[in-house]
Design a protein around this motif. Sequence first.
Motif, PDB file in Angstrom:
ATOM      1  N   ASN A   1       0.683  -1.437  -0.032  1.00 49.24           N
ATOM      2  CA  ASN A   1      -0.171  -0.059   0.160  1.00 49.24           C
ATOM      3  C   ASN A   1       0.856   1.235  -0.171  1.00 49.24           C
ATOM      4  O   ASN A   1       1.608   1.630   0.821  1.00 49.24           O
ATOM      5  CB  ASN A   1      -0.879  -0.137   1.307  1.00 49.24           C
ATOM      6  CG  ASN A   1      -1.884   1.088   1.475  1.00 49.24           C
ATOM      7  OD1 ASN A   1      -1.963   1.575   0.523  1.00 49.24           O
ATOM      8  ND2 ASN A   1      -2.148   1.271   2.586  1.00 49.24           N
TER       9      ASN A   1
ATOM     10  N   GLU B   1       2.944   7.120   4.628  1.00 44.03           N
ATOM     11  CA  GLU B   1       2.922   6.773   3.065  1.00 44.03           C
ATOM     12  C   GLU B   1       4.314   6.164   2.524  1.00 44.03           C
ATOM     13  O   GLU B   1       5.257   6.590   3.189  1.00 44.03           O
ATOM     14  CB  GLU B   1       2.138   8.065   2.501  1.00 44.03           C
ATOM     15  CG  GLU B   1       3.459   8.895   1.642  1.00 44.03           C
ATOM     16  CD  GLU B   1       2.930  10.047   1.057  1.00 44.03           C
ATOM     17  OE1 GLU B   1       2.211  10.072  -0.132  1.00 44.03           O
ATOM     18  OE2 GLU B   1       2.713  10.969   1.843  1.00 44.03           O
TER      19      GLU B   1
ATOM     20  N   TYR C   1       5.552  -5.934   7.760  1.00 44.43           N
ATOM     21  CA  TYR C   1       4.253  -6.989   7.959  1.00 44.43           C
ATOM     22  C   TYR C   1       4.610  -8.194   8.037  1.00 44.43           C
ATOM     23  O   TYR C   1       3.610  -8.869   8.782  1.00 44.43           O
ATOM     24  CB  TYR C   1       3.466  -6.298   6.795  1.00 44.43           C
ATOM     25  CG  TYR C   1       2.845  -4.879   6.757  1.00 44.43           C
ATOM     26  CD1 TYR C   1       1.806  -4.854   7.972  1.00 44.43           C
ATOM     27  CD2 TYR C   1       3.044  -3.934   5.959  1.00 44.43           C
ATOM     28  CE1 TYR C   1       1.226  -3.383   7.989  1.00 44.43           C
ATOM     29  CE2 TYR C   1       2.397  -2.785   6.124  1.00 44.43           C
ATOM     30  CZ  TYR C   1       1.725  -2.456   7.185  1.00 44.43           C
ATOM     31  OH  TYR C   1       0.864  -1.284   7.215  1.00 44.43           O
TER      32      TYR C   1
ATOM     33  N   GLN D   1      -0.368   4.252   0.492  1.00 47.72           N
ATOM     34  CA  GLN D   1      -1.024   5.436   1.184  1.00 47.72           C
ATOM     35  C   GLN D   1      -0.606   5.019   2.764  1.00 47.72           C
ATOM     36  O   GLN D   1      -0.031   4.012   3.147  1.00 47.72           O
ATOM     37  CB  GLN D   1      -2.505   5.306   1.025  1.00 47.72           C
ATOM     38  CG  GLN D   1      -3.191   5.773  -0.371  1.00 47.72           C
ATOM     39  CD  GLN D   1      -2.568   6.879  -0.803  1.00 47.72           C
ATOM     40  OE1 GLN D   1      -2.708   7.968  -0.100  1.00 47.72           O
ATOM     41  NE2 GLN D   1      -1.751   6.896  -1.960  1.00 47.72           N
ATOM     42  N   SER D   2      -0.688   6.097   3.471  1.00 45.48           N
ATOM     43  CA  SER D   2      -0.304   5.962   4.877  1.00 45.48           C
ATOM     44  C   SER D   2      -1.397   5.144   5.558  1.00 45.48           C
ATOM     45  O   SER D   2      -2.607   5.171   5.186  1.00 45.48           O
ATOM     46  CB  SER D   2      -0.289   7.501   5.499  1.00 45.48           C
ATOM     47  OG  SER D   2      -1.232   8.155   5.272  1.00 45.48           O
ATOM     48  N   SER D   3      -1.037   4.547   6.704  1.00 41.89           N
ATOM     49  CA  SER D   3      -1.958   3.707   7.468  1.00 41.89           C
ATOM     50  C   SER D   3      -2.051   4.055   8.677  1.00 41.89           C
ATOM     51  O   SER D   3      -1.033   4.831   9.207  1.00 41.89           O
ATOM     52  CB  SER D   3      -2.072   2.343   7.120  1.00 41.89           C
ATOM     53  OG  SER D   3      -0.662   1.985   7.687  1.00 41.89           O
ATOM     54  N   ILE D   4      -2.729   3.236   9.625  1.00 40.45           N
ATOM     55  CA  ILE D   4      -2.708   3.424  11.103  1.00 40.45           C
ATOM     56  C   ILE D   4      -1.168   2.935  11.575  1.00 40.45           C
ATOM     57  O   ILE D   4      -0.509   3.350  12.535  1.00 40.45           O
ATOM     58  CB  ILE D   4      -3.750   2.701  11.835  1.00 40.45           C
ATOM     59  CG1 ILE D   4      -3.665   3.200  13.326  1.00 40.45           C
ATOM     60  CG2 ILE D   4      -3.620   1.279  11.412  1.00 40.45           C
ATOM     61  CD1 ILE D   4      -4.893   2.706  13.980  1.00 40.45           C
ATOM     62  N   TRP D   5      -0.574   1.986  10.725  1.00 46.96           N
ATOM     63  CA  TRP D   5       0.796   1.351  11.182  1.00 46.96           C
ATOM     64  C   TRP D   5       1.886   2.319  10.748  1.00 46.96           C
ATOM     65  O   TRP D   5       2.905   2.371  11.203  1.00 46.96           O
ATOM     66  CB  TRP D   5       0.990   0.250  10.545  1.00 46.96           C
ATOM     67  CG  TRP D   5      -0.214  -1.005  10.781  1.00 46.96           C
ATOM     68  CD1 TRP D   5      -1.280  -1.354   9.795  1.00 46.96           C
ATOM     69  CD2 TRP D   5      -0.505  -1.461  12.050  1.00 46.96           C
ATOM     70  NE1 TRP D   5      -1.928  -2.205  10.829  1.00 46.96           N
ATOM     71  CE2 TRP D   5      -1.468  -2.307  12.046  1.00 46.96           C
ATOM     72  CE3 TRP D   5       0.181  -1.350  13.331  1.00 46.96           C
ATOM     73  CZ2 TRP D   5      -1.981  -3.007  13.133  1.00 46.96           C
ATOM     74  CZ3 TRP D   5      -0.052  -2.201  14.428  1.00 46.96           C
ATOM     75  CH2 TRP D   5      -1.275  -2.975  14.378  1.00 46.96           C
TER      76      TRP D   5
END
Length: 311
Positions: free
Chosen positions: A2, A11, A25, A4-8
Amino acid sequence: MNQQSSIWLPEAASTIAGDVDALFYFILITSIILFVGVISTMVYFAWRYRRRSDADRPEPVYENKLVEASWVVFPTILVAVVFIWGFKVFLEQGIPPPNSYEINVTARKWSWTFTYPNGVVSADLHVPTNQPVKLRMTSEDVIHSFFVPAFRVKADVLNGRYSYVWFESPKQDTFIVACTEYCGTSHSDMYSRVIVQSQDEFDQWLSDNMDDGTLTPAERGQRLYTQQGCFACHSLDGSVAAGPTFLGLAGSVRNFTDGTSAEADDNYLRTSIVNPMLQIVEGYPPVMPGQYAATLSVDDIDALVAFIKEY
Ligand code: CUA
């Protein structure tokens, strides 16, 4: 992975960010599977084999070669996978491609400056898109650490030696540079930006910022204000930082921590640059570095004084 930036993770905006994230991951997910597996087995066994009465005695357990071999072999394979994968990404991160564009990075309490092959110095890092960029970094004082979260690159920046990072960003955007080594009073303000531009925009920016030798003293002072990192502690708009703002400084009355005061005339401005510990303005910590007497020329100091007087 991904982009895009995520909660983890923030970006992902460099060519190696996807590899770093995939490994992250993998470790995260295998850890979750193992954690849930071990804990739920433990809870189930505690319940299943609980003592039901005083006469309840456990039956003896004998070895099971298959189970014992599996908990030796399986974790060994798992850590070997993480090691080999991690080492591959580490090499990828550590070895800049031979066609890299080189930029020098200087860290100091508490700012970053970037010096380009044609002599341009800036407070933001400008780089062309889709071009490997190698940073040669050093510090003027203590240990800092250069970190661009979106690029997944980080390295300590030391006094007296060079360290390196490289990256290639396919994305035209602006990203944060942070200092991740505690370096004193304004460590938490030691931010800069990476501005990723098209090759044309980058070339234009580089030539626009070349010193053609026709600058006025105040314009040269402005350049030094950036190059020497003065902006980290001295704002131009009155905002509060580790040192007094330059706005309205020249000509004002300064009150010092020893109870004396003075008007900020040319000599005061000059002395404050070359001997900053002599008169500490009330309300500010005595943290200005003292090396400017040795590193700035007489012309440089004239230029800075002329620049300060414009605000
Ligand atoms: Cu520089 Cu923290």
